[in-house]
Structures are given as C-alpha cells and as structure tokens.
Design an enzyme around this catalytic site. Sequence first.
Site, mmCIF file in Angstrom:
data_model
loop_
_atom_site.group_PDB
_atom_site.id
_atom_site.type_symbol
_atom_site.label_atom_id
_atom_site.label_comp_id
_atom_site.label_asym_id
_atom_site.label_seq_id
_atom_site.Cartn_x
_atom_site.Cartn_y
_atom_site.Cartn_z
ATOM 1 N N LYS A 97 0.809 -1.202 0.292
ATOM 2 C CA LYS A 97 -0.170 -0.011 -0.087
ATOM 3 C C LYS A 97 1.078 1.694 0.271
ATOM 4 O O LYS A 97 2.490 1.571 0.161
ATOM 5 C CB LYS A 97 -1.302 -0.351 1.097
ATOM 6 C CG LYS A 97 -1.917 -1.154 0.644
ATOM 7 C CD LYS A 97 -3.212 -0.942 -0.346
ATOM 8 C CE LYS A 97 -4.373 -1.869 -0.302
ATOM 9 N NZ LYS A 97 -3.669 -3.426 -0.521
HETATM 10 C C1 LIG Z 1 -10.139 -2.908 -2.101
HETATM 11 C C2 LIG Z 1 -9.768 -3.879 -0.741
HETATM 12 N N1 LIG Z 1 -10.224 -3.563 0.737
HETATM 13 C C3 LIG Z 1 -9.595 -4.416 1.353
HETATM 14 C C4 LIG Z 1 -8.000 -4.964 1.684
HETATM 15 C C5 LIG Z 1 -7.842 -5.196 2.959
HETATM 16 O O1 LIG Z 1 -7.055 -4.840 3.394
HETATM 17 P P1 LIG Z 1 -5.472 -5.774 4.313
HETATM 18 O O2 LIG Z 1 -4.544 -6.514 4.209
HETATM 19 O O3 LIG Z 1 -5.089 -4.506 4.779
HETATM 20 O O4 LIG Z 1 -6.779 -6.824 5.329
HETATM 21 C C6 LIG Z 1 -7.103 -4.999 -0.047
HETATM 22 C C7 LIG Z 1 -6.157 -5.391 0.455
HETATM 23 O O5 LIG Z 1 -5.588 -5.003 -0.256
HETATM 24 C C8 LIG Z 1 -8.356 -3.894 -0.945
HETATM 25 O O6 LIG Z 1 -7.490 -3.982 -1.961
#
Ligand SMILES: Cc1ncc(COP(=O)(O)O)c(C=O)c1O
Length: 399
Positions: free
Chosen positions: A197
């Site tokens: 990210k």
């Molecule tokens: C659109 C979206 N929502 C939620 C997430 C979940 O993020 P995390 O890996 O921090 O839980 C991601 C992860 O890539 C994502 O792309």
Amino acid sequence: MKIEIPAIEGGTPVRDTFLSFHQALLGEEEEASVIQTLRSGWLTTGPKTKQFEAEFARYANAEHAVAVNSCTAALHLSLIAAEIGEGDEVITTPMTFCATANVIVQVRATPVFVDVDPVTLNIDVNKIEEKITLKTKAIMPVHYAGCPCEMDAILEIARKHNLLVIEDAAHATETEYHGKKVGSIGDMTAFSFYATKNLTTAEGGMLTTNSKELEERVRIFALHGMSKDAWKRYSPEGYQHYQVLYPGYKYNMADIQASLGLCQLAKIEGFLKVRQKYVAAYDNAFKDMDAIIRIGRIPDIKHAEHLYVIMVKTEMLNASRDMILSCLQKENIGVSVHFQSLHLQPYYRQQFGFSEGAFPVTEYAGERILSLPLYPGLKEQDVDDVIKAVRKVVGYYRQ
Ligand SMILES: Cc1ncc(COP(=O)(O)O)c(C=O)c1O
C-alpha cells in the site's frame, strides 16, 4: 513502424532483469524508528501506536482513529461496532478484494452487490437504490485504485434510507473528494497499510470515525472486548484490572508497526508526487492506443494513485488479458490484476448463486484489466521500460 517480437514468441525482452510489481520504499528513518521501538522495551500497542493514531487522525481530518492489524480487521470491526449481523444486508461491489465482502459474511450478514461505473470501477450510484430493502443496514463503497466514489450521492441515499456508510479506503489514504479528505466523510472508514500500500506498516490498518461512541466500541472489540488495553493497565498510576465487556477480537496494532507508519505518514505526500509524475508518463504514452482504456481518470478529485490500471480491449486483440499478462512477465515487467469479479469466485457462486451476466460492467472489466508497476522507488528508466513493454505487446497483438 517496425513490429517487435514479444519475448514470449522468441524476441528479446525489454529488460534484462525483472521489475517487481511493487516494492516498499523504506529508508534510514524507518530503520532508526523501529530500532528505537525495539530498544524502548515496549513492542506492542503503546505510545507509538497512540502517536500514529493521533497523526493519522489529523492527516485524515477525522476526529478519531483506531490503529489495527489490517484493513480487513477495520472493516470487520466497523460492522461489529454498528451491530450489523444475521439477517442484515450490506451493499458493496463485486469489483473489490475478497476482504470487503468476506467480513460481511463473517458477521452473518449478506453482501448485496451493485455493479460498477465503467470509467472508475467504483460503485455505480445510479444502481444502489434498486438494491435497498428493509434489511439493508449499510453501504460499503470501495475507493477503487485510489479514485473516490461519488460520495455526495452515496451520503444522500444513505440519509434517505437511514443507512450507515462504511468506506473501504484500502487504496485511498491520500484521496480527497470535492476537497474533503477520505476518512472524514462516511460514518467509518477503513485504511490498509499492507506491504504494497501507499503507506505501509508491513501489515496494518486504521479505522477513522467522527463518532466517539463508534470509536469506543471499535477500540474495545479490537482488543478482546476488554475495557482497558495493556498499556493503560500497566500505567505508572498503579495496576488496573480490566473487565471483559464482549467476546472481542485480537486486532490491535503493535508499536513496531506504528513506528514504521509514523515515518511513512511523514513521507506520504512526497511519495504521491513521484507516483503522479509516473501516472502522467503512462497516461501520455497510452493515450494514442485505441486498445487500451485508462481507468479512473476523472477531473476535480485527488486520486491517491495507488494502482495504475489499464483495460485492454481484448476484442481488438489476438490475445486474452491473461496472455498479455504472461507476455509482460516475459518482458520482465511485474504485473497484477485488481480484481477478478468477486461474485464469480467459487464461494460466492455457491453460496449466493451468482453466475456470469449478473454484473456485466464488473465482468467485462474483470477479464480485461491489469495493473502496472506504480511506486515511488521506480526509476524513470523503469517506467520507460514498462511503457515500451506494454506498447510492444499490445501493439503486436493488435488485429
Ligand atoms: C479494496 C481492498 N479492501 C480491503 C483490503 C484488505 O486490506 P488488508 O490486507 O490490510 O486487510 C484490500 C487489500 O489489498 C483491498 O485491496
């Protein structure tokens, strides 16, 4: 114009060495900050996490921020805090990472998908109201790739039907909508600090809200449902017992992660400037290519430029999107797909009976989109190589 042979067909690859799809940019500041935390004797949720929450809340223009160990955790907690559960429905889109809908299922509610807008791949606000029922409790828009959803329309629909707005801002830490910072708009907003990210803590997330009540509930559920976290229990004022108020979760962020996050937050706008420069280079390089559509390029918003997504019009090519992906990998360019249609994944097909044709815009995009490298550690030569490889491969297969 000379047509070059792609490496997959025996030609010479654009690059000798493989260019990663993503690489985090961590410097001496991050190293020093993590070492300082390691030596401080307090590794898990503590002063660094508190500081990161305060600085992130300021950045997001939100009254409260709760640091957790992923965006998934933040999304899950938002539903728990809102008391969304069995029999309830939550509206989102199938053009997202599985976590968005998985957490809805995990609280025993039903994800109700709405198709996306073809320009941004964000939720199509004109199709939301037809999906609202007496069971609908929340709308969960996803700011795809860092482009904000139409929040004015979403808030108006939510107000009219008395729904919560919980934003999936995994891609949208820097995003602004009509001058308003994402994180300050809906009832709750979930951010991701996963390794790829724009701001990374390796794994991590943040939930922002302007509601003190929701903040308190999220904070308690994020740490076993306990009334006091460890940092407060072992305070110099003397030992304090905790009480278990709910059967909560173990979603807290550690100070080691927060010490990375603080450094990354200080650099976030500088990183964005570099990505903006590369986005302009990509946009310029692909604008004359009729088989390529650039996703999410809309005016009057601040795009977080988390992903650079193109859609290859496969009906104009002698190759599928997956073939183009393989070709680019052979040219030594790392690529990715964000996302395949979620409703067509085995679980969602089986559990909710979805099949092809349910969400045509998502499905059309899901078979044609691909993401190109976009991160501040890229060199200008890397960006030139990506451009060269895309033009070479798409040019070769153009009918
Ligand atoms: C659109 C979206 N929502 C939620 C997430 C979940 O993020 P995390 O890996 O921090 O839980 C991601 C992860 O890539 C994502 O792309």
